[in-house]
Design an enzyme around this catalytic site. Structure first.
Site, PDB file in Angstrom:
ATOM      1  N   ASP A 146      43.319  40.132  41.531  1.00 26.49           N
ATOM      2  CA  ASP A 146      43.737  41.500  41.849  1.00 26.49           C
ATOM      3  C   ASP A 146      45.260  41.506  41.894  1.00 26.49           C
ATOM      4  O   ASP A 146      45.864  40.697  42.613  1.00 26.49           O
ATOM      5  CB  ASP A 146      43.204  41.937  43.211  1.00 26.49           C
ATOM      6  CG  ASP A 146      41.684  42.056  43.248  1.00 26.49           C
ATOM      7  OD1 ASP A 146      41.021  41.590  42.311  1.00 26.49           O
ATOM      8  OD2 ASP A 146      41.175  42.613  44.236  1.00 26.49           O
ATOM      9  N   ASP A 206      31.617  51.791  44.231  1.00 27.41           N
ATOM     10  CA  ASP A 206      32.288  51.230  45.411  1.00 27.41           C
ATOM     11  C   ASP A 206      31.901  52.092  46.601  1.00 27.41           C
ATOM     12  O   ASP A 206      32.233  53.285  46.626  1.00 27.41           O
ATOM     13  CB  ASP A 206      33.801  51.248  45.199  1.00 27.41           C
ATOM     14  CG  ASP A 206      34.192  50.594  43.879  1.00 27.41           C
ATOM     15  OD1 ASP A 206      33.672  49.500  43.600  1.00 27.41           O
ATOM     16  OD2 ASP A 206      34.993  51.175  43.123  1.00 27.41           O
TER      17      ASP A 206
HETATM   18  O1  LIG Z   1      38.363  47.219  41.652  1.00 28.02           O
HETATM   19  C1  LIG Z   1      39.099  48.150  42.025  1.00 28.02           C
HETATM   20  O2  LIG Z   1      39.377  49.101  41.285  1.00 28.02           O
HETATM   21  C2  LIG Z   1      39.685  48.143  43.419  1.00 28.02           C
HETATM   22  C3  LIG Z   1      40.348  49.261  43.889  1.00 28.02           C
HETATM   23  C4  LIG Z   1      40.891  49.277  45.166  1.00 28.02           C
HETATM   24  C5  LIG Z   1      40.780  48.162  45.988  1.00 28.02           C
HETATM   25  C6  LIG Z   1      40.119  47.028  45.534  1.00 28.02           C
HETATM   26  C7  LIG Z   1      39.577  47.021  44.251  1.00 28.02           C
HETATM   27  N1  LIG Z   1      38.908  45.913  43.785  1.00 28.02           N
HETATM   28  C8  LIG Z   1      38.732  44.741  44.551  1.00 28.02           C
HETATM   29  C9  LIG Z   1      37.861  43.779  43.873  1.00 28.02           C
HETATM   30  O3  LIG Z   1      37.312  43.981  42.810  1.00 28.02           O
HETATM   31  C10 LIG Z   1      37.721  42.432  44.561  1.00 28.02           C
HETATM   32  O4  LIG Z   1      38.405  41.530  43.745  1.00 28.02           O
HETATM   33  C11 LIG Z   1      36.304  41.995  44.654  1.00 28.02           C
HETATM   34  O5  LIG Z   1      35.544  42.988  45.286  1.00 28.02           O
HETATM   35  C12 LIG Z   1      36.175  40.626  45.377  1.00 28.02           C
HETATM   36  O6  LIG Z   1      35.891  40.751  46.741  1.00 28.02           O
HETATM   37  P1  LIG Z   1      35.934  39.467  47.725  1.00 28.02           P
HETATM   38  O7  LIG Z   1      35.127  38.376  47.080  1.00 28.02           O
HETATM   39  O8  LIG Z   1      35.304  39.948  49.005  1.00 28.02           O
HETATM   40  O9  LIG Z   1      37.389  39.085  47.884  1.00 28.02           O
END
Ligand SMILES: O=C(O)c1ccccc1NCC(=O)[C@H](O)[C@H](O)COP(=O)(O)O
Length: 241
Positions: free
Chosen positions: A11, A130
């Site tokens: 990210d 989401d």
């Molecule tokens: O994916 C998006 O567009 C987004 C927008 C705003 C905040 C977060 C976003 N994505 C986050 C992710 O895709 C995380 O990388 C993913 O959920 C992993 O989660 P974790 O394993 O709990 O760190």
């Protein structure tokens, strides 16, 4: 039974690889160069990279050039997410050479455009669902965007190829995935589901892998890898069948 795909996450916020808690802006922990992180996951055996432009998602700018650089440097498949909401941002995302894009806000705010894009691009488009509870969130997860199951029904009927399902309450918390949410979404669609948010251990990944027969195809893993709860090699081994 096919194995669970793993998608390590990178990210990007303000040029850095970061992790957020509950996806909230301002909770960033920085992990340095996105390219180095992506290359490390590739070296460790990843077949996929989940790459998110958080600035584009939040509307605080974008990391488009960097995202393109990372995607072009990958020999593996890339799922690109964050701020893909119109023809221009979709064209820029697809021009990176990514394997597929993940639409979020657009599916809530401009459903006609998303239906058109699904019809045009098929399997290259996934929709990110989401949720907090059963309420969808858009604009970088900051605004309510309707009911999960009503939207899922609509997207199913429009031919959406795949869903990326995130329980925002779990995201970045290392509290374990919401398995019940994944089961319920799988029961409401015959399309593959990619799980996201909350993975904390190899047992969590094994538990998600148990849902493959229900329709879960993959799992995104973010914080757990950066926090070194386990290595990607261990994760891949844990879900290998
Ligand atoms: O994916 C998006 O567009 C987004 C927008 C705003 C905040 C977060 C976003 N994505 C986050 C992710 O895709 C995380 O990388 C993913 O959920 C992993 O989660 P974790 O394993 O709990 O760190």
């Amino acid at each position: 039974m096919s194995k669970l795909e793993l998608l390590p996450a990178v990210d990007v916020r303000d040029g850095q690889a970061v992790r957020l808690v509950h996806g909230e802006s301002g909770t960033e922990t920085s992990y340095g160069s996105p390219l180095e992180a992506a290359l490390a996951w590739q070296r460790a055996g990843a077949e996929w990279l989940h790459l998110v432009d958080l600035d584009a998602a939040f509307g605080t700018g974008d990391n488009r050039a960097l995202v393109r650089e990372v995607t072009e440097a990958m020999d593996i498949k890339v799922e690109l997410s964050g701020g893909i909401r119109d023809d221009a941002t979709l064209a820029a995302a697809l021009a990176t050479g990514c394997t597929r894009v993940n639409l979020g806000t657009a599916a809530l705010e401009t459903p006609e455009w998303v239906a058109k894009v699904i019809a045009e691009h098929g399997d290259k488009v996934a929709v990110g669902l989401d949720v907090r509870g059963t309420t969808l969130r858009g604009r970088g997860w900051t605004r309510d965007g309707g009911d999960l199951y009503e939207t899922l029904d609509r997207l199913n009927s429009e031919g959406c190829a795949r869903y990326v399902v995130t329980d925002i309450a779990k995201d970045g918390t290392l509290q374990g995935p919401n398995l019940e949410l994944l089961r319920t979404v799988c029961a409401a669609t015959d399309r593959p589901v990619v799980a996201s948010g909350g993975v904390s251990s190899l047992d969590d990944l094994r538990a998600i892998a148990e849902l493959v027969p229900l329709g879960v195809e993959g799992s995104i893993v973010g914080k757990a890898l950066y926090a070194k709860a386990f290595t990607l090699e261990e994760a891949l081994e844990a879900v290998a069948k």
